[in-house]
Design a protein around this motif. Sequence first.
Motif, PDB file in Angstrom:
ATOM      1  N   SER A   1       0.834  -1.203   0.000  1.00  0.00           N
ATOM      2  CA  SER A   1       0.000   0.000   0.000  1.00  0.00           C
ATOM      3  C   SER A   1       0.871   1.256   0.000  1.00  0.00           C
ATOM      4  CB  SER A   1      -0.926  -0.002   1.221  1.00  0.00           C
ATOM      5  OG  SER A   1      -1.818  -1.097   1.198  1.00  0.00           O
ATOM      6  N   CYS A   2       1.947   1.234   0.787  1.00  0.00           N
ATOM      7  CA  CYS A   2       2.874   2.375   0.816  1.00  0.00           C
ATOM      8  C   CYS A   2       3.523   2.588  -0.538  1.00  0.00           C
ATOM      9  CB  CYS A   2       3.937   2.168   1.880  1.00  0.00           C
ATOM     10  SG  CYS A   2       3.317   2.142   3.574  1.00  0.00           S
ATOM     11  N   TRP A   3       4.013   1.514  -1.146  1.00  0.00           N
ATOM     12  CA  TRP A   3       4.661   1.642  -2.457  1.00  0.00           C
ATOM     13  C   TRP A   3       3.668   2.131  -3.503  1.00  0.00           C
ATOM     14  CZ3 TRP A   3       6.178  -4.145  -1.726  1.00  0.00           C
ATOM     15  CH2 TRP A   3       7.059  -4.247  -0.646  1.00  0.00           C
ATOM     16  N   ALA A   4       2.429   1.642  -3.415  1.00  0.00           N
ATOM     17  CA  ALA A   4       1.411   1.992  -4.405  1.00  0.00           C
ATOM     18  C   ALA A   4       0.973   3.446  -4.293  1.00  0.00           C
ATOM     19  CB  ALA A   4       0.199   1.070  -4.252  1.00  0.00           C
ATOM     20  N   VAL A   5       1.263   4.113  -3.175  1.00  0.00           N
ATOM     21  CA  VAL A   5       1.011   5.540  -3.037  1.00  0.00           C
ATOM     22  C   VAL A   5       2.243   6.351  -3.433  1.00  0.00           C
ATOM     23  CG1 VAL A   5       0.418   7.382  -1.399  1.00  0.00           C
ATOM     24  CG2 VAL A   5      -0.738   5.170  -1.257  1.00  0.00           C
TER      25      VAL A   5
END
Length: 447
Positions: A380-384
């Motif tokens: 989720s962090c990488w995808a943001v």
Amino acid sequence: MQFTMYHHAFVVIAVIVVAFIGAKKFKLNTELTLLTASVAALLAHVITPMGVDARSALPFTEIIRHFVEGTFTYFDVCMTFLSATFFMTLYKEAGGIDYLVRVIVGKFYKKRIVLLLMLMVIMMIPGAVTGSGATTVLTVGGLVGAVLATMGVKEDRRVALVFMLAAMSAACPPINLWAMMAAAGANMPYTGFGTPLLLLTGVGALFSTFYLTRGCKCDGNVEDVVAELPEPPSGWNFLKAIIPFVVLLVAILGARVIPAYWPVIGMPMIFGLSALAVVLVSPKKVNLMEVGLTTVTNLKELVGIMVMVGILNQILTLTAARGLVSLGVVILPIWLLFAALWIILPVSEGVLQYAVAPLFGVPLIMLFNMLGYNPVIALSCWAVMWPVGDCLPPTAVVGKAAVMQMNYKGDYNKGFLKNVLVPALVVLALCTVVMIFNKPIGSFLGV
């Protein structure tokens, strides 16, 4: 020195880099650049020795098979993307967005904080249901920018805010293409991402909104401001305006709330039903064929990138180059990854676009899972963090779209990017902190 499989993979990666640089030097677009790199990688694979683990030469039919398989790697994602954008374009052409913006400005113009929050929500919706920041810019960017101008927000800040909200909307649930592609590559179900993605993008959108509009005032005449906005077709009301989104939410949540009694329908069908709701409630007759052609025209670049990314991913897997990249990521010290990903991910997005999700996302998922971290929170962090790089060259798809849609006349680097820098760094810092403490945060969020 004996030529090994590792040397072979290194050569393939080097050829991809050279081909990519050469294609960009000849000013090829992103799709042709990725295709050129794929073809060059395949030629290098066929020509270069493979060491002791030699494989038979690829016949022409096998080469064609790999290219065809690659084009269909993200077929489901492309269908979701096209159907969602068709729905939003249809809603815009029917006048729904014009109606909502006029209602919001008319009722909340003198209430600055509430107005900014409502504009933020308007900006977040298109990207959330399509996964595309470019779609957000094309559908509502101009209208929101016009409202911001009446509030006295400077041009540089207006364009920067439209971009940041577009980037956050692309990462916002339920559709996050980076997370979907990386999860698919790792055979990981796309479940549990809603809460962490909503938390990260919500904080990022809120900070960007109030930071970039600091000092502005809503001291104009409400009637004059509303008069400058596009006039929606007569017959719209609030109930009609929200029915398509109610259909969308019911169709999405139904499968999660009562899965035993809910029919299994894919996201393209869900967006198709939402588009049908628009047709039924719209007081204006809309040419569906024209809307469909507009949708395909606006998305041909992005869908083309997705297809080429699939081909490149197939060739990387075939040539063992993807395995070498994965190995290189896995053997890095975890502290180095935490320190570098906030730079690597946005920069790689600016170069490769969606190709970064399967290329870096899959090995990172494997690594974090192996080390006992929460892969859902980490992804989720990488995808943001990835969509923040959509304003960086050489591609800068969303950044260029924002500049064009807002008719920006300033300097791209010294004006636009300079104003994007602070909110972008805050988003990256937030994601980095959550990524480091992903296990306790995952436990707190129940993921």
